[in-house]
Each structure stands twice: as structure tokens, then as C-alpha cells.
Design a protein around this motif. Structure first.
Motif, PDB file in Angstrom:
ATOM      1  N   ARG A  23      11.110  -3.987   2.942  1.00 32.41           N
ATOM      2  CA  ARG A  23      10.008  -3.063   2.721  1.00 32.41           C
ATOM      3  C   ARG A  23       8.690  -3.815   2.516  1.00 32.41           C
ATOM      4  O   ARG A  23       7.630  -3.379   2.938  1.00 32.41           O
ATOM      5  CB  ARG A  23      10.309  -2.207   1.489  1.00 32.41           C
ATOM      6  CG  ARG A  23       9.343  -1.056   1.321  1.00 32.41           C
ATOM      7  CD  ARG A  23       9.714  -0.167   0.184  1.00 32.41           C
ATOM      8  NE  ARG A  23      11.025   0.435   0.438  1.00 32.41           N
ATOM      9  CZ  ARG A  23      11.782   0.989  -0.488  1.00 32.41           C
ATOM     10  NH1 ARG A  23      11.370   1.006  -1.739  1.00 32.41           N
ATOM     11  NH2 ARG A  23      12.933   1.521  -0.195  1.00 32.41           N
ATOM     12  N   PHE A  24       8.710  -4.969   1.838  1.00 32.40           N
ATOM     13  CA  PHE A  24       7.500  -5.732   1.572  1.00 32.40           C
ATOM     14  C   PHE A  24       7.196  -6.783   2.637  1.00 32.40           C
ATOM     15  O   PHE A  24       6.190  -7.445   2.560  1.00 32.40           O
ATOM     16  CB  PHE A  24       7.591  -6.418   0.207  1.00 32.40           C
ATOM     17  CG  PHE A  24       7.562  -5.435  -0.930  1.00 32.40           C
ATOM     18  CD1 PHE A  24       6.458  -4.626  -1.121  1.00 32.40           C
ATOM     19  CD2 PHE A  24       8.629  -5.306  -1.782  1.00 32.40           C
ATOM     20  CE1 PHE A  24       6.422  -3.717  -2.150  1.00 32.40           C
ATOM     21  CE2 PHE A  24       8.598  -4.402  -2.814  1.00 32.40           C
ATOM     22  CZ  PHE A  24       7.488  -3.599  -3.010  1.00 32.40           C
ATOM     23  N   SER A  25       8.019  -6.930   3.594  1.00 29.28           N
ATOM     24  CA  SER A  25       7.756  -7.942   4.625  1.00 29.28           C
ATOM     25  C   SER A  25       7.315  -7.274   5.922  1.00 29.28           C
ATOM     26  O   SER A  25       7.919  -7.441   6.954  1.00 29.28           O
ATOM     27  CB  SER A  25       9.000  -8.791   4.859  1.00 29.28           C
ATOM     28  OG  SER A  25      10.018  -7.985   5.411  1.00 29.28           O
ATOM     29  N   GLY A  30      -1.422 -10.519   3.388  1.00 35.19           N
ATOM     30  CA  GLY A  30      -2.722 -11.109   3.103  1.00 35.19           C
ATOM     31  C   GLY A  30      -3.896 -10.255   3.524  1.00 35.19           C
ATOM     32  O   GLY A  30      -5.043 -10.673   3.414  1.00 35.19           O
ATOM     33  N   SER A  31      -3.661  -9.048   3.984  1.00 34.86           N
ATOM     34  CA  SER A  31      -4.764  -8.225   4.500  1.00 34.86           C
ATOM     35  C   SER A  31      -5.730  -7.802   3.389  1.00 34.86           C
ATOM     36  O   SER A  31      -6.932  -7.744   3.617  1.00 34.86           O
ATOM     37  CB  SER A  31      -4.229  -7.005   5.233  1.00 34.86           C
ATOM     38  OG  SER A  31      -3.530  -6.160   4.341  1.00 34.86           O
ATOM     39  N   ALA A  32      -5.228  -7.526   2.207  1.00 33.56           N
ATOM     40  CA  ALA A  32      -6.112  -7.133   1.105  1.00 33.56           C
ATOM     41  C   ALA A  32      -7.024  -8.289   0.708  1.00 33.56           C
ATOM     42  O   ALA A  32      -8.209  -8.090   0.402  1.00 33.56           O
ATOM     43  CB  ALA A  32      -5.296  -6.670  -0.093  1.00 33.56           C
ATOM     44  N   GLU A  35      -9.742  -8.554   3.395  1.00 34.41           N
ATOM     45  CA  GLU A  35     -10.714  -7.468   3.237  1.00 34.41           C
ATOM     46  C   GLU A  35     -11.641  -7.734   2.064  1.00 34.41           C
ATOM     47  O   GLU A  35     -12.854  -7.501   2.142  1.00 34.41           O
ATOM     48  CB  GLU A  35      -9.989  -6.141   3.053  1.00 34.41           C
ATOM     49  CG  GLU A  35      -9.283  -5.648   4.302  1.00 34.41           C
ATOM     50  CD  GLU A  35      -8.409  -4.440   4.041  1.00 34.41           C
ATOM     51  OE1 GLU A  35      -8.379  -3.958   2.882  1.00 34.41           O
ATOM     52  OE2 GLU A  35      -7.760  -3.980   4.981  1.00 34.41           O
ATOM     53  N   MET A  36     -11.087  -8.233   0.970  1.00 34.60           N
ATOM     54  CA  MET A  36     -11.894  -8.538  -0.202  1.00 34.60           C
ATOM     55  C   MET A  36     -12.857  -9.687   0.095  1.00 34.60           C
ATOM     56  O   MET A  36     -14.005  -9.670  -0.349  1.00 34.60           O
ATOM     57  CB  MET A  36     -11.009  -8.892  -1.389  1.00 34.60           C
ATOM     58  CG  MET A  36     -11.787  -9.079  -2.648  1.00 34.60           C
ATOM     59  SD  MET A  36     -12.687  -7.593  -3.061  1.00 34.60           S
ATOM     60  CE  MET A  36     -12.014  -7.256  -4.623  1.00 34.60           C
ATOM     61  N   ALA A  37     -12.414 -10.667   0.852  1.00 34.16           N
ATOM     62  CA  ALA A  37     -13.282 -11.792   1.197  1.00 34.16           C
ATOM     63  C   ALA A  37     -14.444 -11.349   2.082  1.00 34.16           C
ATOM     64  O   ALA A  37     -15.520 -11.948   2.053  1.00 34.16           O
ATOM     65  CB  ALA A  37     -12.470 -12.879   1.898  1.00 34.16           C
TER      66      ALA A  37
END
Length: 171
Positions: A23-25, A30-32, A35-37
């Protein structure tokens, strides 16, 4: 049962852990962070710009209040020897957050201009109620300007000049 045609058997106690890991893979871990960067510098520049504009507005309000105080002093100080100097002193006292050496001042009394900066603003006379420079009922006008600079993180953006003018009737 032949081992070649059967799927591998997963023990029952490990099946829940595998479904959670599946479910987590989904390859978006790393998308969040990306986006934050991208968004964080834009937000920080926006907030810093708001603070810079707020500082300029604070300087404008402080100059306006100081001009009001200096105008009252000039209008009521008809009997003084140098009412222009008294008005400049009142302006400096009422604007502690402004660099007094950067304030440009012009005082006009009854159509006569006295000085364009603080060092030359003087309208010295004998004083008293019959002051020839300030007859009762005449108009006294003070104009002031103050430089401001809008910058974000030390990068100089816009340069501006804050200007105020006030007119009072000499008492």
C-alpha cells in the motif's frame, strides 16, 4: 502437489504486513518533499514581501503623525524666535523610528519658502506677537519626504519616496 505449478505460499501471519508495504510502495514517496521544495521559496518570498510593505506603511504612518505634530507647533509658535526650527524639532521628536537625517523638509509660510532640508530650515526673526514672517491668519505649510526601499532577503526591489504635506492656519 507439484512445486512448479503452485504459487509460493505466504504464511498467514505475514500477509497483513505485505499488504501494508504494498500500500505504501506506490512510487510516490518523495513527491510531497519535491512539492514543498518548489512551493516553500515562493511562500517565503510572499511573506517577506508582505513584511517589507508593512514596514513602508509603518514609516508612512509615522511620518504623517510627525507632520501633524510639527504643523500644530508651527501654527501655534508665532511668538518664537525661530518657529521653523521648533517645528523641525517637533517632527524629529514625533518620529523616532525614522532616520532624521533622511527626512527632507520644506516649510512655506504665507507664500515664502524656508529651506529644503533640516539643516537649512530656519525662519529666524525677532519673535513676539508682531512676527512679520507669521502674521495671524496666514497659512503655514510643511512638506516632508522620506526615502523607502522595498527589498526581499536583501535583494533591493523598488525604491520609493514617502511624502506628506500638512497646512495649518497661523494662530
Amino acid at each position: 502437489m507439484n512445486c512448479s505449478d503452485a504459487s509460493p505460499q505466504i504464511p498467514f501471519e505475514h500477509r497483513g504486513a505485505l499488504t501494508l508495504s504494498n500500500r505504501f510502495s506506490n512510487h510516490e514517496t518523495g513527491s510531497a518533499l519535491v512539492e514543498m521544495a518548489v512551493v516553500l521559496p515562493i511562500i517565503l518570498c510572499l511573506f517577506t514581501g508582505i513584511f517589507s510593505v508593512s514596514a513602508a506603511l509603518y514609516q508612512k504612518l509615522q511620518l504623517a503623525e510627525a507632520m501633524s505634530s510639527a504643523g500644530r507647533v508651527l501654527a501655534a509658535d508665532r511668538g518664537a524666535t525661530d518657529p521653523c526650527s521648533d517645528a523641525v524639532t517637533a517632527l524629529n521628536a514625533a518620529s523616532p523610528g525614522l532616520a532624521s537625517s533622511s527626512i527632507g523638509i520644506t516649510i512655506t509660510i504665507n507664500g515664502n519658502s524656508y529651506g529644503t532640508n533640516k539643516s537649512t530650515v530656519s525662519c529666524t526673526t525677532a519673535g513676539g506677537n508682531n512676527n512679520p514672517l507669521m502674521p495671524a491668519g496666514s497659512t503655514a505649510t510643511i512638506q516632508a519626504s522620506y526615502p523607502c526601499s522595498l527589498s526581499i532577503y536583501g535583494v533591493k526591489g523598488l525604491s520609493c519616496a514617502i511624502g506628506e504635506q500638512i497646512g495649518e492656519v497661523v494662530q
